[in-house]
Scaffold this motif. Structure first.
Motif, short mmCIF file in Angstrom:
data_model
loop_
_atom_site.label_atom_id
_atom_site.label_comp_id
_atom_site.label_asym_id
_atom_site.label_seq_id
_atom_site.Cartn_x
_atom_site.Cartn_y
_atom_site.Cartn_z
N SER A 6 0.83 -1.20 0.00
CA SER A 6 0.00 0.00 0.00
C SER A 6 0.86 1.25 0.00
CB SER A 6 -0.94 0.01 1.22
OG SER A 6 -0.21 -0.03 2.43
N GLY A 7 0.50 2.19 -0.84
CA GLY A 7 1.14 3.49 -0.89
C GLY A 7 2.62 3.48 -1.17
N THR A 9 6.02 4.19 -2.74
CA THR A 9 6.61 5.19 -3.62
C THR A 9 8.12 5.02 -3.65
OG1 THR A 9 6.91 6.86 -1.89
CG2 THR A 9 4.79 6.84 -3.04
N ASP A 16 10.28 9.97 -10.52
CA ASP A 16 9.35 9.14 -9.74
C ASP A 16 9.21 7.80 -10.44
OD1 ASP A 16 8.71 11.03 -7.71
OD2 ASP A 16 7.41 12.09 -9.12
N CYS A 19 4.65 5.45 -7.86
CA CYS A 19 3.84 6.58 -7.43
C CYS A 19 2.61 6.09 -6.66
CB CYS A 19 3.40 7.42 -8.62
SG CYS A 19 4.75 7.94 -9.70
N GLY A 20 2.83 5.60 -5.44
CA GLY A 20 1.70 5.18 -4.60
C GLY A 20 1.06 3.89 -5.06
N ASP A 22 -0.59 0.32 -4.87
CA ASP A 22 -1.39 -0.53 -3.98
C ASP A 22 -1.65 -1.85 -4.69
OD1 ASP A 22 -1.73 1.53 -2.00
OD2 ASP A 22 -3.31 2.39 -3.25
N GLY A 57 5.49 3.98 2.14
CA GLY A 57 4.57 2.89 1.87
C GLY A 57 4.75 1.71 2.79
N ARG A 214 2.70 3.63 -12.02
CA ARG A 214 1.35 3.45 -11.47
C ARG A 214 0.73 2.15 -11.99
NH1 ARG A 214 1.97 8.89 -12.39
NH2 ARG A 214 1.37 10.26 -10.65
#
Length: 369
Positions: A6-7, A9, A16, A19-20, A22, A57, A214
């Protein structure tokens, strides 16, 4: 082992990479991370393995926080694209390596290690290779040895990074069927990275499509193929012909296009973009249609057409050579385009809604306002 992410990064310098993210993986599941180079899939795999650390994360395996564990404490089996076998060790010693280097308090006895190696050799059907060195093996054989070394430690999670990327197509097809059988027999929780769509959909229980750090979509082959969740997924899955359309009460309309086969979409009225594959476009001779056949090329089984429109530019269509009206589909013939399948999204910022985008054609950028 179940995995909960989860989350997550991760940044390298100013870039980046994740990017978050999950993601949840069930015990015994085989999941593919699918995406182009630079999408973040290998970085995600390395974080699970403990070879990279996230900036933020959570990563939990069976509710245990793995970000507090060093790589050697995670019981990970990792198979790389280029095998990473020890060239000076025989096959049986390569397979035994992970067991023989455990701390003395956790290390099995020599007889137990030998028995486990024999079990792996038999299970992977490479008993006859036990006393050979890696340099005496084919690429497919070396990849089996690498997998045997990973499985010998009875890993909590098996990770595979482009495991068949260095092999030719025929061997890859054989090995991925074999790997699916190995997974089913061991019941391991497995995550593998690939950029090969066929490989991902043939092997995995679920496919995770990644783009630019992502997760764009998670699902099964048919759902992702037929119902891409984003324009990125549509393009990645081969919907490379894009038409500007107008939505009216959920129906798409455009000059020279028959879009009646597509279902209504719960989208607001106004400009939108239709994504279709060249093979999902049927050409219908129509003297009053605005599309013209600019060129026709046969590869034996299919006819590839380049089509031109006075306002929209060019598009491509791929039609079976023995289609009923093939003789009428000649250069400069006027045709109407019937879209048999496709996906519609609201018009994207930065892409003009007055042009067609096809393979090899760059989108026209909107001017800054």
């Amino acid at each position: 082992m179940s995995i909960a992410i989860s989350g997550l990064t991760k940044r390298f310098g100013q870039t980046d990479v994740l990017c978050g993210v999950d993601l949840e993986v069930s015990k015994g599941e085989l999941v593919a991370l699918l995406g182009p180079s630079g999408s973040g899939k290998t970085t995600l795999l390395k974080i699970i393995a403990g070879l990279e650390w996230p900036d933020a994360g959570r990563l939990a395996v069976n509710d245990q926080n793995w970000l507090q564990l060093a790589a050697q404490d995670r019981r990970i089996g990792f198979v790389f694209q280029h095998y990473a076998l020890f060239p000076h060790m025989r096959v049986r010693d390569n397979i035994a390596f992970g067991l023989s280097v455990r701390p003395r308090s956790e290390r099995p006895g020599k007889a137990v290690i030998a028995a486990k190696v024999d079990e792996m050799l038999h299970f992977l059907q490479i008993t006859h290779l036990a006393d050979r060195f890696p340099g005496q093996l084919s690429g497919g054989q070396r990849q089996r040895v690498a997998l045997g070394r990973a499985l010998a430690i009875e890993p909590a999670v098996l990770l595979l990074d482009e495991p068949f990327g260095a092999l030719d197509a025929a061997i890859r097809r054989d090995l991925r069927r074999w790997l699916r059988g190995v997974h089913d027999a061991t019941g391991s929780t497995t995550i593998f990275v690939t950029h090969d769509q066929e490989e991902a959909f043939e092997l995995a229980d679920r496919v995770v499509v990644m783009g630019e750090g992502r997760i764009e979509q998670i699902g099964h082959a048919d759902a992702i193929h037929d119902h891409p969740a984003t324009p990125f997924v549509a393009r990645f899955m081969g919907a490379t012909v894009e038409f500007p359309v107008t939505l009216n009460s959920g129906r798409a309309e455009a000059s020279g296009l028959d879009i009646s086969a597509l279902p209504r979409r719960a989208l607001p009225d106004g400009p939108a973009r239709l994504f279709a594959r060249p093979e999902d476009i049927t050409l219908i001779p129509d003297a009053g249609a605005p599309w013209r056949i600019a060129s026709r090329i046969s590869n034996g089984a299919h006819l590839r057409f380049v089509l031109s429109h006075p306002a929209l530019g060019e598009a491509e269509a791929d039609v079976p050579r023995r289609t009923a009206n093939a003789d009428a589909l000649t250069p400069d013939a006027a045709v109407r385009l019937r879209i048999e399948a496709g996906t519609i999204f609201p018009a994207e910022r930065g892409i003009a809604t007055t042009s067609v985008r096809s393979p090899g054609f760059e989108p026209v950028k909107e001017k800054s306002r």
